[in-house]
Write a protein that holds these residues in place. Structure first.
Motif, PDB file in Angstrom:
ATOM      1  N   PRO A 161      -0.533   6.255  -5.717  1.00 58.49           N
ATOM      2  CA  PRO A 161      -0.909   6.330  -4.297  1.00 58.49           C
ATOM      3  C   PRO A 161      -2.292   5.726  -4.046  1.00 58.49           C
ATOM      4  N   ASP A 162      -2.400   4.982  -2.963  1.00 60.06           N
ATOM      5  CA  ASP A 162      -3.686   4.430  -2.542  1.00 60.06           C
ATOM      6  C   ASP A 162      -4.389   5.373  -1.575  1.00 60.06           C
ATOM      7  N   LEU A 163      -3.596   6.136  -0.826  1.00 63.01           N
ATOM      8  CA  LEU A 163      -4.127   7.075   0.173  1.00 63.01           C
ATOM      9  C   LEU A 163      -3.301   8.349   0.096  1.00 63.01           C
ATOM     10  N   ILE A 164      -3.958   9.498   0.047  1.00 66.28           N
ATOM     11  CA  ILE A 164      -3.252  10.779   0.017  1.00 66.28           C
ATOM     12  C   ILE A 164      -3.537  11.520   1.321  1.00 66.28           C
ATOM     13  N   ILE A 165      -2.474  11.871   2.033  1.00 66.57           N
ATOM     14  CA  ILE A 165      -2.582  12.651   3.267  1.00 66.57           C
ATOM     15  C   ILE A 165      -2.197  14.086   2.938  1.00 66.57           C
ATOM     16  N   CYS A 166      -3.136  14.992   3.052  1.00 66.44           N
ATOM     17  CA  CYS A 166      -2.884  16.400   2.751  1.00 66.44           C
ATOM     18  C   CYS A 166      -2.560  17.159   4.037  1.00 66.44           C
ATOM     19  N   HIS A 211     -10.456   8.540   0.276  1.00 70.87           N
ATOM     20  CA  HIS A 211      -9.057   8.180   0.495  1.00 70.87           C
ATOM     21  C   HIS A 211      -8.145   9.404   0.406  1.00 70.87           C
ATOM     22  N   VAL A 212      -8.749  10.580   0.498  1.00 73.58           N
ATOM     23  CA  VAL A 212      -8.003  11.836   0.623  1.00 73.58           C
ATOM     24  C   VAL A 212      -8.283  12.375   2.017  1.00 73.58           C
ATOM     25  N   ILE A 213      -7.252  12.433   2.845  1.00 69.98           N
ATOM     26  CA  ILE A 213      -7.418  12.815   4.246  1.00 69.98           C
ATOM     27  C   ILE A 213      -6.600  14.067   4.529  1.00 69.98           C
ATOM     28  N   CYS A 214      -7.211  14.996   5.215  1.00 64.23           N
ATOM     29  CA  CYS A 214      -6.494  16.219   5.602  1.00 64.23           C
ATOM     30  C   CYS A 214      -6.060  16.117   7.059  1.00 64.23           C
ATOM     31  N   ILE A 215      -4.788  16.378   7.296  1.00 63.94           N
ATOM     32  CA  ILE A 215      -4.265  16.462   8.662  1.00 63.94           C
ATOM     33  C   ILE A 215      -3.756  17.894   8.860  1.00 63.94           C
ATOM     34  N   CYS A 246       0.856  -1.192   0.000  1.00 70.52           N
ATOM     35  CA  CYS A 246       0.000   0.000   0.000  1.00 70.52           C
ATOM     36  C   CYS A 246       0.892   1.242   0.000  1.00 70.52           C
ATOM     37  N   LEU A 247       0.548   2.218  -0.827  1.00 70.40           N
ATOM     38  CA  LEU A 247       1.331   3.450  -0.915  1.00 70.40           C
ATOM     39  C   LEU A 247       0.538   4.623  -0.347  1.00 70.40           C
ATOM     40  N   VAL A 248       1.117   5.284   0.642  1.00 72.35           N
ATOM     41  CA  VAL A 248       0.529   6.479   1.251  1.00 72.35           C
ATOM     42  C   VAL A 248       1.396   7.669   0.869  1.00 72.35           C
ATOM     43  N   HIS A 249       0.801   8.662   0.234  1.00 67.57           N
ATOM     44  CA  HIS A 249       1.547   9.843  -0.209  1.00 67.57           C
ATOM     45  C   HIS A 249       1.151  11.046   0.654  1.00 67.57           C
ATOM     46  N   VAL A 250       2.147  11.673   1.263  1.00 63.02           N
ATOM     47  CA  VAL A 250       1.916  12.842   2.120  1.00 63.02           C
ATOM     48  C   VAL A 250       2.343  14.080   1.345  1.00 63.02           C
TER      49      VAL A 250
END
Length: 593
Positions: free
Chosen positions: A220-225, A249-253, A185-189
């Motif tokens: 990317p499977d999940l993008i952390i913004c 699957h686009v999450i804002c932190i 799984c690829l998570v892109h920040v």
């Protein structure tokens, strides 16, 4: 010896970064691990740094922040400290991969003739070595039970598009097929900036970052913004549409008051459910469901503390907080444990020196005013002669004014020099690192090899034995006979002076296995004057603060004497509940195992 069966059920989560570096990939990766552990999965972590250095041991703190030291003596990137603190695991030197390590491994094989005369190239030899290294390390246990991990979280340092990391990007493009899609799984920040003129969330940099990532064969499977404030739904939908990722699957932190909030925010955004579905995770039935509750309690307690405890940190790298990352974390853990809001005053050691009084009297008086306003003083580790006289001046003030003091590594050595000069009246007393004087009360260790840079110190986990029952530090550790802590130093207290020091009131209550190395000093008739040759901050945890740091905070709050009256020798590593009407009535004094 490198290869593992790629058909294993090991799961891999790769965390990459876009737009700029330093946006919190390490915290995101650590938080993912925390969430997975809260659901009963065994997690390990790998940090990849694309620099050519073999390890972080020779870095200037101003260049790359602190050097974190592991149990096995590995000098690694400070992000591994985040992994250990968040996941409560013990990592190994091979959990930090650098370009230098990979190339050294491949070149050594080439010199041995392992490639049978073939032309050695980036593809396939370097990329294969990276994949084999990741697979090998992912299977190494990092828990006390020695069980093999279920999931490996890999952080790729730097930013997508950096030329230095291209071999790693290509390696993982191949790796996703090697281990099969359901195990990767690829998570892109990525950064979503907000210009001051409009305060609008700009998604274009993230779109370009993901486009570049996809161009290298990774989707990317999940993008952390990452953004200053929460993103509106319209911005999320724009990222989803142009980056070809489901909007769920686009999450804002956004920026938070405390890092303890990050795992909670990610959990609330359904990260575990996403990972569970994406990686086909089989739910664990016997897991501790209270872990995330504990994290929530930590975050809430940290945000609601009102009463401050002020600690003066006197060092030479105070312009960059990351240079003392683990020290600050250990202070935070201890202050939180004591129900206090931590305030750290960063004082550059040279500002306390007499020369500064002549050259810049304003800076000199401001530094001393800060020092005098603190509830406690901490002198951390370091190297080199710059600022030493300022540290010694601060220690003399703490000793003579009965101000709680903690010296770490070089801080202990400076405390010894100060005591020798002003109590024993050895006016020229110093360390052989700084001056070849008559009274060298601190000397170079015999095994130090000055001809080689890096990994030439006393490094890693070593045992310290208490030589007396009458010790504050011993009681803080739960009245144990010995403790294990991590070291990083080249110099030590000169054994030939120990007898005269102890007659004058400076007691060396903790010593090495051979009784030759002084590990812990305490001063008689002082509320809390402690020096340790090791670095206790390296194994401090949010839920298990370090004993010497806890002692400093308790002393700075005026509660140490009350706490120590409740300590009795324990036969097992159980908590000791403090039953008193003080603010610490619900605190537990912990023990190291």
């Amino acid at each position: 010896m490198f290869r593992h069966n790629s058909s294993s059920s090991m799961k891999y989560v790769l965390v990459t970064g876009g737009v700029i570096s330093g946006i919190g990939k390490g915290i995101i990766a650590s938080s993912i691990g925390t969430i997975l552990r809260s659901h009963g999965f065994r997690v390990t972590s790998i940090k990849i740094d694309p620099y050519i250095n073999i390890d972080a041991g020779t870095f200037s703190p101003y260049e790359h922040g602190e050097v974190f030291v592991l149990d096995d003596g590995g000098e690694v990137d400070l992000d591994l400290g985040n992994y250990e603190r968040f996941l409560d695991v013990t990592l190994h030197r091979d959990n930090n991969i650098t370009t230098g390590k990979i190339y050294q491994y491949v070149i050594d094989k080439e010199r041995r003739g392992d490639y049978l005369g073939k032309t050695v190239q980036v593809v396939p030899h370097i990329t294969d070595a990276i994949q084999e290294w990741v697979e090998r390390v992912a299977h190494i246990s990092v828990d006390e039970d020695k069980a093999e991990p279920d999931i490996c979280i890999i952080e790729l340092g730097g930013t997508i598009g950096d030329i230095e990391s291209m071999s790693f990007v290509e390696a993982f493009r191949q790796f996703q097929f090697r281990v099969k899609k359901e195990n990767f799984c690829l998570v892109h920040v990525s950064l979503v900036p907000q210009p001051n003129s409009t305060n609008e969330h700009k998604t274009k940099p993230t779109q370009h970052s993901v486009k570049e990532l996809r161009g290298y064969g990774l989707t990317p499977d999940l993008i952390i913004c990452r953004s200053a404030t929460p993103m509106p739904l319209s911005a999320k939908e724009k990222v989803s549409m142009f980056c070809q990722v489901d909007k769920d699957h686009v999450i804002c932190i956004p920026d938070v008051k405390t890092l303890f909030r990050v795992p909670l925010l990610m959990d609330e955004n359904g990260v575990f459910h996403f990972l569970s579905s994406r990686l086909h995770l089989i739910p664990k039935s016997n897991y501790d469901q209270s872990l995330m509750i504990k994290w929530r309690d930590l975050a809430e307690r940290m945000e609601r503390q009102l009463e401050e405890v002020i600690i003066a940190l006197v060092g030479k790298y105070t312009a960059l907080e990351d240079a003392y990352a683990s020290v600050l974390k250990a202070l935070t853990h201890a202050a939180l444990f004591c129900n206090r809001k931590l305030k750290v005053l960063f004082i550059h050691a040279t500002d306390l020196e007499a020369n500064t009084q002549k050259d810049d009297p304003v800076k000199y008086h401001e530094a001393w005013q800060q020092l005098c306003s603190a509830h406690g003083v901490l002198v951390p580790g370091g190297f080199g002669s710059r600022g030493i006289e300022g540290k010694i001046a601060a220690i003399e003030w703490a000793r003579t004014q009965s101000k709680p003091f903690l010296g770490i590594c070089l801080g202990l050595q400076c405390a010894v020099i100060e005591f020798a000069r002003h109590v024993l009246q050895y006016k020229d007393a110093n360390s052989s690192e700084f001056d070849k004087c008559e009274h060298q009360v601190v000397i170079e260790m015999p095994e130090h090899n000055p001809g080689i840079m890096g990994a030439t110190m006393r490094l890693g986990r070593r045992t310290t034995h208490f030589v007396t029952d009458d010790s504050i530090v011993r009681k803080l550790y739960g009245d144990m006979d010995s403790i294990d802590e991590r070291h990083r130093h080249r110099y030590e207290v000169n054994p030939k002076y120990i007898e005269v020091f102890e007659k004058a009131g400076m007691k060396f209550v903790g010593r090495s296995d051979d009784n030759e190395r002084m590990e812990i000093l305490e001063l008689e008739n002082h509320p809390y004057f402690v020096g340790v040759q090791y670095h206790p901050e390296y194994i401090s945890r949010p839920l298990k603060p370090s004993a010497p740091y806890l002692g400093l905070i308790w002393a700075a709050c005026g509660e140490l004497k009350n706490v120590l009256t409740h300590v009795t020798k324990q036969q097992s590593p159980t908590d000791i509940t403090i039953k008193s009407p003080s603010p610490f009535s619900h605190a537990n004094l912990f023990r190291h195992t």
